[in-house]
Design a protein around this motif. Structure first.
Motif, PDB file in Angstrom:
ATOM      1  N   CYS A 145     -11.384 -23.755 -29.626  1.00 34.34           N
ATOM      2  CA  CYS A 145     -12.032 -22.648 -30.331  1.00 34.34           C
ATOM      3  C   CYS A 145     -12.209 -22.974 -31.817  1.00 34.34           C
ATOM      4  N   PRO A 146     -13.410 -22.833 -32.353  1.00 35.56           N
ATOM      5  CA  PRO A 146     -13.594 -23.029 -33.803  1.00 35.56           C
ATOM      6  C   PRO A 146     -12.762 -22.031 -34.599  1.00 35.56           C
ATOM      7  N   ILE A 147     -12.334 -22.434 -35.773  1.00 32.44           N
ATOM      8  CA  ILE A 147     -11.455 -21.595 -36.578  1.00 32.44           C
ATOM      9  C   ILE A 147     -12.091 -20.241 -36.894  1.00 32.44           C
ATOM     10  N   GLU A 148     -13.420 -20.202 -37.025  1.00 31.60           N
ATOM     11  CA  GLU A 148     -14.098 -18.951 -37.372  1.00 31.60           C
ATOM     12  C   GLU A 148     -13.878 -17.858 -36.328  1.00 31.60           C
ATOM     13  N   TYR A 149     -13.649 -18.254 -35.072  1.00 33.11           N
ATOM     14  CA  TYR A 149     -13.489 -17.283 -33.987  1.00 33.11           C
ATOM     15  C   TYR A 149     -12.064 -17.238 -33.445  1.00 33.11           C
ATOM     16  N   SER A 150     -11.163 -17.982 -34.071  1.00 35.95           N
ATOM     17  CA  SER A 150      -9.823 -18.167 -33.502  1.00 35.95           C
ATOM     18  C   SER A 150      -9.032 -16.870 -33.388  1.00 35.95           C
ATOM     19  N   LEU A 151      -9.095 -16.010 -34.395  1.00 35.41           N
ATOM     20  CA  LEU A 151      -8.337 -14.761 -34.316  1.00 35.41           C
ATOM     21  C   LEU A 151      -8.861 -13.883 -33.186  1.00 35.41           C
ATOM     22  N   TYR A 152     -10.184 -13.798 -33.044  1.00 40.39           N
ATOM     23  CA  TYR A 152     -10.754 -12.982 -31.975  1.00 40.39           C
ATOM     24  C   TYR A 152     -10.339 -13.510 -30.609  1.00 40.39           C
ATOM     25  N   HIS A 153     -10.332 -14.835 -30.476  1.00 31.98           N
ATOM     26  CA  HIS A 153      -9.950 -15.418 -29.193  1.00 31.98           C
ATOM     27  C   HIS A 153      -8.462 -15.186 -28.909  1.00 31.98           C
ATOM     28  N   MET A 154      -7.636 -15.297 -29.938  1.00 24.52           N
ATOM     29  CA  MET A 154      -6.211 -15.035 -29.747  1.00 24.52           C
ATOM     30  C   MET A 154      -5.983 -13.570 -29.358  1.00 24.52           C
ATOM     31  N   GLN A 155      -6.737 -12.649 -29.964  1.00 28.60           N
ATOM     32  CA  GLN A 155      -6.644 -11.241 -29.580  1.00 28.60           C
ATOM     33  C   GLN A 155      -7.019 -11.057 -28.113  1.00 28.60           C
ATOM     34  N   SER A 156      -8.027 -11.802 -27.667  1.00 30.55           N
ATOM     35  CA  SER A 156      -8.442 -11.747 -26.269  1.00 30.55           C
ATOM     36  C   SER A 156      -7.340 -12.250 -25.338  1.00 30.55           C
ATOM     37  N   MET A 157      -6.675 -13.338 -25.734  1.00 26.04           N
ATOM     38  CA  MET A 157      -5.556 -13.863 -24.958  1.00 26.04           C
ATOM     39  C   MET A 157      -4.437 -12.831 -24.841  1.00 26.04           C
ATOM     40  N   PHE A 158      -4.087 -12.246 -25.974  1.00 20.76           N
ATOM     41  CA  PHE A 158      -3.048 -11.213 -25.997  1.00 20.76           C
ATOM     42  C   PHE A 158      -3.441 -10.038 -25.111  1.00 20.76           C
ATOM     43  N   GLY A 159      -4.711  -9.645 -25.196  1.00 17.80           N
ATOM     44  CA  GLY A 159      -5.186  -8.535 -24.371  1.00 17.80           C
ATOM     45  C   GLY A 159      -5.079  -8.815 -22.887  1.00 17.80           C
ATOM     46  N   SER A 160      -5.345 -10.065 -22.492  1.00 17.69           N
ATOM     47  CA  SER A 160      -5.228 -10.454 -21.090  1.00 17.69           C
ATOM     48  C   SER A 160      -3.787 -10.318 -20.602  1.00 17.69           C
ATOM     49  N   ALA A 161      -2.838 -10.807 -21.404  1.00 15.02           N
ATOM     50  CA  ALA A 161      -1.419 -10.704 -21.039  1.00 15.02           C
ATOM     51  C   ALA A 161      -0.968  -9.243 -21.014  1.00 15.02           C
ATOM     52  N   LYS A 162      -1.456  -8.460 -21.966  1.00 17.45           N
ATOM     53  CA  LYS A 162      -1.089  -7.046 -22.039  1.00 17.45           C
ATOM     54  C   LYS A 162      -1.599  -6.296 -20.812  1.00 17.45           C
ATOM     55  N   TYR A 163      -2.817  -6.601 -20.413  1.00 11.25           N
ATOM     56  CA  TYR A 163      -3.388  -5.960 -19.230  1.00 11.25           C
ATOM     57  C   TYR A 163      -2.583  -6.335 -17.980  1.00 11.25           C
ATOM     58  N   ALA A 164      -2.224  -7.608 -17.866  1.00 16.54           N
ATOM     59  CA  ALA A 164      -1.447  -8.068 -16.707  1.00 16.54           C
ATOM     60  C   ALA A 164      -0.072  -7.413 -16.668  1.00 16.54           C
ATOM     61  N   GLY A 165       0.492  -7.148 -17.860  1.00 18.13           N
ATOM     62  CA  GLY A 165       1.834  -6.563 -17.932  1.00 18.13           C
ATOM     63  C   GLY A 165       1.902  -5.104 -17.560  1.00 18.13           C
ATOM     64  N   GLN A 166       0.786  -4.419 -17.529  1.00 16.85           N
ATOM     65  CA  GLN A 166       0.721  -3.019 -17.088  1.00 16.85           C
ATOM     66  C   GLN A 166       1.770  -2.144 -17.769  1.00 16.85           C
ATOM     67  N   GLY A 167       1.786  -2.212 -19.083  1.00 20.50           N
ATOM     68  CA  GLY A 167       2.671  -1.344 -19.853  1.00 20.50           C
ATOM     69  C   GLY A 167       3.967  -1.980 -20.293  1.00 20.50           C
ATOM     70  N   LYS A 168       4.261  -3.182 -19.813  1.00 17.26           N
ATOM     71  CA  LYS A 168       5.478  -3.871 -20.250  1.00 17.26           C
ATOM     72  C   LYS A 168       5.319  -4.367 -21.685  1.00 17.26           C
ATOM     73  N   ARG A 169       6.436  -4.537 -22.363  1.00 20.11           N
ATOM     74  CA  ARG A 169       6.444  -5.111 -23.704  1.00 20.11           C
ATOM     75  C   ARG A 169       5.872  -6.523 -23.656  1.00 20.11           C
ATOM     76  N   VAL A 170       4.966  -6.834 -24.576  1.00 12.17           N
ATOM     77  CA  VAL A 170       4.339  -8.156 -24.623  1.00 12.17           C
ATOM     78  C   VAL A 170       4.631  -8.793 -25.983  1.00 12.17           C
ATOM     79  N   ILE A 171       5.162  -9.997 -25.959  1.00  5.55           N
ATOM     80  CA  ILE A 171       5.478 -10.745 -27.178  1.00  5.55           C
ATOM     81  C   ILE A 171       4.701 -12.054 -27.164  1.00  5.55           C
ATOM     82  N   ILE A 172       4.046 -12.374 -28.266  1.00 10.12           N
ATOM     83  CA  ILE A 172       3.419 -13.689 -28.406  1.00 10.12           C
ATOM     84  C   ILE A 172       4.513 -14.666 -28.816  1.00 10.12           C
ATOM     85  N   THR A 173       4.892 -15.529 -27.902  1.00  3.72           N
ATOM     86  CA  THR A 173       6.019 -16.432 -28.123  1.00  3.72           C
ATOM     87  C   THR A 173       5.617 -17.716 -28.833  1.00  3.72           C
TER      88      THR A 173
END
Length: 303
Positions: free
Chosen positions: A203-231
């Motif tokens: 991912c180019p640096i210009e879009y990196s934060l948006y892509h990381m937010q997308s990654m976090f969102g995917s894990a959050k959705y999979a967790g179905q309400g569980k606490r999510v930590i970016i390790t």
């Protein structure tokens, strides 16, 4: 962490949005950028991944408490939490010394295809927790990605630790997409521990934060309400490039500033990767593997 074949940057999938006022980095000279980076660091992080090995050391070497203590003292002014990756060969000193210094700990048992070593790791993790040195327990790191164990074996280890430590959150660390692909593992976890690396997906640096937010969102959705930590999340300061992702001091500073600002504004728990450069991390990751630290291999603050 290593390159994940088949998972390339796509800004459109699983987009996750939060309130965040982005910085226009195109208008900031490098000298000013380094000042913002330093100010961001001094404002403090939620957590950081502990780099254990000095230059010339590697996994398998036995590390002394004195070496751990020295590095904890360097990190202490900047972070509330420390993450460790193993519970043997000197890694067991990390949570003990961190707790002695008033820090909280995410402590990992390193699991692989050596079942005898796995027993030592699990036993030491449980012992450390019963000493009061573990705030969150991580059972394995990217085991599914490496293919070292079956899902059934990993789930059995997770349940074993949960039964031994009923009052401590227990999870498993892997890339964000594994929690969608492996719902049985996700269900077994008390907490979702996700690694999010825009760099390793080109991912180019210009879009990196948006892509990381997308990654976090995917894990959050999979967790179905569980606490999510970016390790783990971070950006290398040198060593080459991967598709549109370029390792450079400027990009490393920019990524750190943006991720820390976004995380603080949205109360998201992030463990930055990593604390110190480690020369042994070349090999499979290439030259770039040795340059993920906020401090260099001589323990000097970068930039």
């Amino acid at each position: 962490m290593s390159f994940r074949e088949g998972h390339y940057f796509s800004i459109e999938e699983n987009t996750f949005t939060n309130e965040y006022k982005s910085i226009d980095f195109s208008q900031i000279p490098v000298k000013k950028l380094s000042e913002i980076w330093r100010e961001t660091l001094e404002n403090g992080m939620h957590g950081i991944c502990f780099s254990l090995y000095q230059d010339g050391q590697k996994p398998g070497d036995i590390i002394t408490p004195e070496q751990v203590e020295r590095r904890i003292q360097i990190l202490k002014p900047y972070t509330k939490w420390i993450r460790s990756f193993s519970c043997i060969e000197g890694n067991e000193h990390i949570p003990r010394i961190a707790h002695q210094n008033g820090m909280q700990t995410l402590v990992g048992a390193w699991l692989g295809d050596d079942l005898e070593l796995n027993e030592k790791e699990i036993g030491s993790l449980i012992a450390l927790a019963k000493e009061g040195c573990v705030d969150i327990a991580a059972v394995g790191n990217e085991v599914m990605y490496r293919g070292d164990l079956t899902e059934e074996q990993l789930i059995a280890y997770i349940h074993r630790v949960k039964e031994a430590l009923p009052n401590i959150p227990v999870g498993y660390v892997d890339a964000y997409y594994e929690f969608s692909h492996r719902p049985r593992i996700t269900e077994a976890c008390d907490v979702i521990l996700t690694n999010c690396y825009p760099y390793w997906e080109g991912c180019p640096i210009e879009y990196s934060l948006y892509h990381m937010q997308s990654m976090f969102g995917s894990a959050k959705y999979a967790g179905q309400g569980k606490r999510v930590i970016i390790t783990e999340t971070g950006w290398p300061s040198e060593g080459g490039s991967l598709k549109g992702a370029i390792a450079s001091e400027e990009n490393a500073m920019r990524y750190f500033i943006e991720t820390q600002s976004w995380a603080k504004q949205n109360d998201i728990e992030v463990f930055y990767f990593s604390s110190f450069d480690e020369s042994w991390k070349v090999g499979a990751e290439g030259d770039v593997g040795a340059y993920w630290g906020l401090w260099d291999k001589e323990e000097h603050l970068k930039f």
